[in-house]
Design a protein around this motif. Sequence first.
Motif, PDB file in Angstrom:
ATOM      1  N   VAL A   1       7.231 -16.803 -42.411  1.00 45.14           N
ATOM      2  CA  VAL A   1       8.014 -17.719 -41.586  1.00 45.14           C
ATOM      3  C   VAL A   1       7.957 -17.247 -40.133  1.00 45.14           C
ATOM      4  O   VAL A   1       8.353 -16.130 -39.818  1.00 45.14           O
ATOM      5  CB  VAL A   1       9.487 -17.781 -42.058  1.00 45.14           C
ATOM      6  CG1 VAL A   1      10.267 -18.787 -41.213  1.00 45.14           C
ATOM      7  CG2 VAL A   1       9.565 -18.157 -43.533  1.00 45.14           C
TER       8      VAL A   1
ATOM      9  N   VAL B   1       7.700 -12.847 -36.513  1.00 47.33           N
ATOM     10  CA  VAL B   1       7.697 -13.126 -37.950  1.00 47.33           C
ATOM     11  C   VAL B   1       9.121 -12.867 -38.430  1.00 47.33           C
ATOM     12  O   VAL B   1       9.650 -11.767 -38.264  1.00 47.33           O
ATOM     13  CB  VAL B   1       6.715 -12.201 -38.690  1.00 47.33           C
ATOM     14  CG1 VAL B   1       6.802 -12.421 -40.193  1.00 47.33           C
ATOM     15  CG2 VAL B   1       5.298 -12.428 -38.192  1.00 47.33           C
ATOM     16  N   LEU B   2       9.745 -13.886 -38.997  1.00 43.10           N
ATOM     17  CA  LEU B   2      11.164 -13.763 -39.331  1.00 43.10           C
ATOM     18  C   LEU B   2      11.419 -13.025 -40.632  1.00 43.10           C
ATOM     19  O   LEU B   2      12.534 -12.591 -40.889  1.00 43.10           O
ATOM     20  CB  LEU B   2      11.791 -15.161 -39.458  1.00 43.10           C
ATOM     21  CG  LEU B   2      12.360 -15.765 -38.189  1.00 43.10           C
ATOM     22  CD1 LEU B   2      12.886 -17.159 -38.502  1.00 43.10           C
ATOM     23  CD2 LEU B   2      13.475 -14.904 -37.616  1.00 43.10           C
TER      24      LEU B   2
ATOM     25  N   LYS C   1       9.624 -13.375 -50.189  1.00 39.22           N
ATOM     26  CA  LYS C   1      10.001 -13.223 -51.595  1.00 39.22           C
ATOM     27  C   LYS C   1       8.775 -13.115 -52.497  1.00 39.22           C
ATOM     28  O   LYS C   1       7.846 -13.903 -52.392  1.00 39.22           O
ATOM     29  CB  LYS C   1      10.893 -14.389 -52.010  1.00 39.22           C
ATOM     30  CG  LYS C   1      12.147 -14.414 -51.154  1.00 39.22           C
ATOM     31  CD  LYS C   1      13.159 -15.473 -51.560  1.00 39.22           C
ATOM     32  CE  LYS C   1      14.338 -15.417 -50.595  1.00 39.22           C
ATOM     33  NZ  LYS C   1      15.441 -16.286 -51.008  1.00 39.22           N
ATOM     34  N   LEU C   2       8.806 -12.124 -53.368  1.00 43.74           N
ATOM     35  CA  LEU C   2       7.740 -11.932 -54.349  1.00 43.74           C
ATOM     36  C   LEU C   2       8.338 -12.078 -55.743  1.00 43.74           C
ATOM     37  O   LEU C   2       9.490 -11.722 -55.965  1.00 43.74           O
ATOM     38  CB  LEU C   2       7.143 -10.525 -54.217  1.00 43.74           C
ATOM     39  CG  LEU C   2       6.404 -10.215 -52.912  1.00 43.74           C
ATOM     40  CD1 LEU C   2       6.171  -8.730 -52.790  1.00 43.74           C
ATOM     41  CD2 LEU C   2       5.082 -10.950 -52.851  1.00 43.74           C
TER      42      LEU C   2
ATOM     43  N   PHE D   1       7.369 -18.862 -54.058  1.00 44.91           N
ATOM     44  CA  PHE D   1       8.161 -17.987 -53.188  1.00 44.91           C
ATOM     45  C   PHE D   1       7.534 -17.618 -51.848  1.00 44.91           C
ATOM     46  O   PHE D   1       8.201 -17.592 -50.835  1.00 44.91           O
ATOM     47  CB  PHE D   1       8.464 -16.673 -53.922  1.00 44.91           C
ATOM     48  CG  PHE D   1       9.078 -16.837 -55.274  1.00 44.91           C
ATOM     49  CD1 PHE D   1      10.207 -17.623 -55.438  1.00 44.91           C
ATOM     50  CD2 PHE D   1       8.542 -16.210 -56.390  1.00 44.91           C
ATOM     51  CE1 PHE D   1      10.790 -17.778 -56.686  1.00 44.91           C
ATOM     52  CE2 PHE D   1       9.116 -16.358 -57.636  1.00 44.91           C
ATOM     53  CZ  PHE D   1      10.249 -17.144 -57.789  1.00 44.91           C
TER      54      PHE D   1
ATOM     55  N   PHE E   1       7.309  -3.461 -42.715  1.00 46.40           N
ATOM     56  CA  PHE E   1       7.428  -4.293 -41.511  1.00 46.40           C
ATOM     57  C   PHE E   1       6.048  -4.478 -40.868  1.00 46.40           C
ATOM     58  O   PHE E   1       5.632  -5.603 -40.574  1.00 46.40           O
ATOM     59  CB  PHE E   1       8.410  -3.602 -40.546  1.00 46.40           C
ATOM     60  CG  PHE E   1       8.554  -4.264 -39.210  1.00 46.40           C
ATOM     61  CD1 PHE E   1       9.367  -5.371 -39.057  1.00 46.40           C
ATOM     62  CD2 PHE E   1       7.904  -3.763 -38.087  1.00 46.40           C
ATOM     63  CE1 PHE E   1       9.521  -5.982 -37.811  1.00 46.40           C
ATOM     64  CE2 PHE E   1       8.048  -4.361 -36.842  1.00 46.40           C
ATOM     65  CZ  PHE E   1       8.865  -5.467 -36.707  1.00 46.40           C
TER      66      PHE E   1
ATOM     67  N   GLU F   1      13.191  -8.768 -48.599  1.00 42.22           N
ATOM     68  CA  GLU F   1      14.433  -9.526 -48.767  1.00 42.22           C
ATOM     69  C   GLU F   1      14.168 -11.020 -48.598  1.00 42.22           C
ATOM     70  O   GLU F   1      14.633 -11.835 -49.394  1.00 42.22           O
ATOM     71  CB  GLU F   1      15.462  -9.055 -47.728  1.00 42.22           C
ATOM     72  CG  GLU F   1      16.755  -9.855 -47.782  1.00 42.22           C
ATOM     73  CD  GLU F   1      17.696  -9.506 -46.629  1.00 42.22           C
ATOM     74  OE1 GLU F   1      17.452  -8.503 -45.942  1.00 42.22           O
ATOM     75  OE2 GLU F   1      18.658 -10.243 -46.425  1.00 42.22           O
ATOM     76  N   THR F   2      13.401 -11.351 -47.564  1.00 40.25           N
ATOM     77  CA  THR F   2      13.184 -12.774 -47.295  1.00 40.25           C
ATOM     78  C   THR F   2      11.726 -13.192 -47.417  1.00 40.25           C
ATOM     79  O   THR F   2      11.436 -14.376 -47.404  1.00 40.25           O
ATOM     80  CB  THR F   2      13.730 -13.152 -45.899  1.00 40.25           C
ATOM     81  OG1 THR F   2      13.337 -12.141 -44.974  1.00 40.25           O
ATOM     82  CG2 THR F   2      15.233 -13.259 -45.934  1.00 40.25           C
TER      83      THR F   2
ATOM     84  N   PRO G   1       9.758 -10.102 -42.246  1.00 41.64           N
ATOM     85  CA  PRO G   1       8.851  -8.966 -42.465  1.00 41.64           C
ATOM     86  C   PRO G   1       9.432  -7.947 -43.442  1.00 41.64           C
ATOM     87  O   PRO G   1       9.447  -6.751 -43.187  1.00 41.64           O
ATOM     88  CB  PRO G   1       8.719  -8.374 -41.055  1.00 41.64           C
ATOM     89  CG  PRO G   1      10.055  -8.641 -40.427  1.00 41.64           C
ATOM     90  CD  PRO G   1      10.565  -9.923 -41.031  1.00 41.64           C
TER      91      PRO G   1
ATOM     92  N   GLU H   1       5.754 -16.989 -48.366  1.00 35.87           N
ATOM     93  CA  GLU H   1       5.555 -17.794 -47.165  1.00 35.87           C
ATOM     94  C   GLU H   1       5.904 -16.970 -45.936  1.00 35.87           C
ATOM     95  O   GLU H   1       7.018 -16.463 -45.829  1.00 35.87           O
ATOM     96  CB  GLU H   1       6.501 -19.016 -47.223  1.00 35.87           C
ATOM     97  CG  GLU H   1       6.538 -19.835 -45.987  1.00 35.87           C
ATOM     98  CD  GLU H   1       7.612 -20.940 -46.033  1.00 35.87           C
ATOM     99  OE1 GLU H   1       8.541 -20.834 -46.853  1.00 35.87           O
ATOM    100  OE2 GLU H   1       7.505 -21.879 -45.248  1.00 35.87           O
TER     101      GLU H   1
END
Lengths: 320, 708
Positions: B617, B625-626, B634-635, B613, B265, B631-632, B628, B615
């Motif tokens: 956001v 930061v939406l 993406k790597l 992937f 995070f 899960e979202t 962190p 970015e």
Amino acid sequence: MKAFQYATAHSFDSARELVADNGMYLAGGNDTLGLLKEYLVSPNILVNIKSLPGLDKIERGSDSWKIGALVTVAQIENDPQIAKTFPGLQQAAAEVGSQQIRNVASVGGNLAQHSRCWYFRHRDTLCMKKGGDLCYARHGENRYHSLFTGNTCISPVVSNLATAFAALDAKAIVLRDGKETPMTMAKLYQGAWENPQSHNSLKPGDLIVRVEIPTARTSSAFIQMSDKQAFDWALVSCAAAANLSGGKLNSPRVAVGCISPVPWQVEAANQFLDGKELTDDVASQAADMILKGAEPHEHNGYKIPMAHALIRRTLLKLKG
Amino acid sequence: MPSWPAETKYISKNTLRIDAPEKVTGRARYSSDIQEKGWLYGMILRSKWPAAKIKSINLDKARQMPGIKAAVLSPAIEERQKNGADLTLRFYGEEIAAVAGTSKSACIDALKAIEVDVEPNDNFVVLEDDAKAPDAPRVWADAPNVGDSKPKETGDVDSAFGECAAVIEGFYTTPVQIHNPMETHGSTTSWTDAGVTCWSSTQGITSVKNGLAGALNLDHDKVRVITDFMGGGFGAKFNPGPHTVMAAKLSQAAKAPVRLMLTRFDQALAVGNRPSSFQKIKMGATADGMLHAFEFDNYGTAGIGGGAATGGGGSGVTLPAPYPTYKVPNTRVKQASVAINAGGATAFRAPAHPPGCYGFESAMDDLAVKLGVDPVEFRIKNAVTEIHKKEFKLGAEKFGWKDKYKKPGSSAGVVKTGVGCASAAWPAGGPNNKTQGEAQINPDGSIEFRLGVQDIGTGSKTVIAIIAADLLGLTPEQITVKVGDTNYPPGPGSGGSTTTASISPTIYDICTKALTQLQTQSGIADARGKNWKAACKKLGVSPLVVHGNWIEGLSTKPAYGVQFAEVDVDTDTGLVTVKKIVAIHDCGLIVNQITTESQINGGIIMGMGYALFEERVMDDLSGVVLNPNFETYKLATMGDIPEIEVTLLNMPERGVIGIGEPATVPTAAAIGNAVANAIGVRVYSLPITPAKVLAALGKVPKANSATT
């Protein structure tokens, strides 16, 4: 997370009693742990239900199968008889999380998991689902969100199993106040459709004990589309089930995941498909009916063509 | 002039990492594995607000929590408090304070007990376009959000466009990319009366030592930094950062070592990142296929590190334009950094190059299509260097370009195949000429090299062993390599792809001097190979210690490379699947073939994540930061990784050159071009998600305005 008590229940009665004190049931713990760590829930007690009798069984009847709530997603993925009888369910299980997650994730937990909306999961945004007065996603970053909703929250259902079960017309058997209450998938998620703070219709103390799947539909299929090839949530998923005789559909059902707080089913489309020969054109018309009235937001309009493609492909996949 | 040996046993061959057994058995101890006696956990309290003013802060309650041994303010807040300045917070995730305690949960509870009275400021801005507006809230009160941006011109661009046979225009954008090495940032730091010892996950032990000494007001000789092993660093791990300064202060206050490793995070918020870019490009070529005119207007954000208040800089906002592999005679280039309320930028594997390459190489393809010429031939014609021309030719041959390249969008069926390519030039990659090192040769023939460099995972220890083995006629197993300790002679930071070019000549110098001295002391004319032990035995009791420096003539720069991509694009769902990447790279003399190929594999995988992937956001309503988390944010993982074919051009005559950075530069551009070739329209924005592909294909209906 806040400190909590931990107890293992050995009977359904004691489980219910223990959980009554602002408690949560604990099975695989994948979702629960995440909720605890982000302070999204703060139960007084976690009630381990892994010792409850009979919940880890798969009973294979002639009219229906009973899948215990503690059966793991990996068991469903790897059971050759499930792959033969309910291929759509097996395919849905195989796409859940990662191998490590599937190894411990339970059927009950997969159905009862809470929203993955990134505003809900974020520790510092107070969205409607958490008792705030605003759906941030509606105004903000809604690429993963719903095309249909019955309330203000646009967080979708993301359970793969729920989508597959919906197409198979399976019922979750919920132990409520000591009584077994059967719920269709539509009913199991109705609460999320109506109430922004819910993610399903379960009440405190309710426990999913098993899922019953009718064997009536011999063909089934599931497809999901994600950004990544593995270990990623579906952007959209689709399940279909039917009987196929002489190339014609009988009792078909289609359910779409990740576009609504409930596995999205349109009865008119199921009826339209019934008795039809499965062609590209028929599948496409069904997709039109299923997606009619979709309300895209700023960033999730792509889900309409994606869902359209998945509905067509999943239906055609029924042909094998 | 020194030169590398023509015949080698290990150099340019394949040697497995000498520390592989330690790594795969778990014996290797990373910074997060250090368990000094009585160590404590450290954790950081961060701003929950994108903009706010702290009215008061009190750590006393936190200090009294069970298990808590110390609490300190962040260095910046402490400084401002001391000077009586406003305690302004400028981004979500900014450090406020830290605690040290006997368990993680004690620390988490203590962070919640810190009393912070803030006045949140709703006037914040987290999106680049919003921040550019004249009436936008200012990130820095006394300066505009947009940094100075005077255009730079060469030739006469306006009339040059009139002379072009084809002109294209496009708006190419790239997102902010977050640093996510497998090992997060952090250290175990111990401050005693004797001084500070810091086991740091760093790519620069010397810069961390100096930075820490400065921040703690200590003499340099009172600070020692150790990095035995580290789990990756891509430009953001050169300095101690507030987290390590706080770890030291916590250690001093608690009188115990403090392990403060950032969480995933934390990692998303405040360790620096790759800036975004918004590149408006107009480019034209003459009828004979030569680039002729180029106009470039770019802005991007380095978070709070951008804007006029910071001099308009920000690591990597200013892109190389035109991209230096090509030459354009008439250009007008304008660039600006835009400040937003978000974590600042820092170096990130080939700063400025992946976005610069993406924009320019996308425009190259668009222009080739408009001119009606083959994109590879167009590139060869306009390439600056002979090496690039050669690499394009070789790559095209290995990739099967002539057979695979079809008119854009002409592939049949719903799932369309496309191909694309792009080039890299890495102007750095040369040596740090202050690099030093030493070797201790013992009378039993054992030999230990000690360099104050660190192995960030690229195989630097193995490079040292290989070179020493070849020059001394030994095997790599006979060489002991010690790095990652500021008590050793100073080495370079592992950045800019400079490490191998710095240490290789230094080892050469040490080995040459060692052989000369051994000859003198032993009387054996050639101490190498089979004479080694006999010569060493003649040393008597005292080991021989030889000091060496970087020497000229054995390393150089720059490195180049080209990559080709083949993709499938599902035009119904928008899904892009990368099938194959062919990479041709050069780095002068290849020291270790296998780890060089690994570097390129890693660069391609990272570039692929950038393409499809990754970015950051930001939410403009809450300022957070939406994504962190993994899960979202993406790597790429194993399932996404295509067939990768790497060809290295070995050029011993050029000397040693670094390769870490150029390897990741052209991947996203090549994939973007392959997608455009597949579907016949361009996706102008990274990452290329299914949503953007479907939008480019015109398949996405407009949002229902009543509901948004």
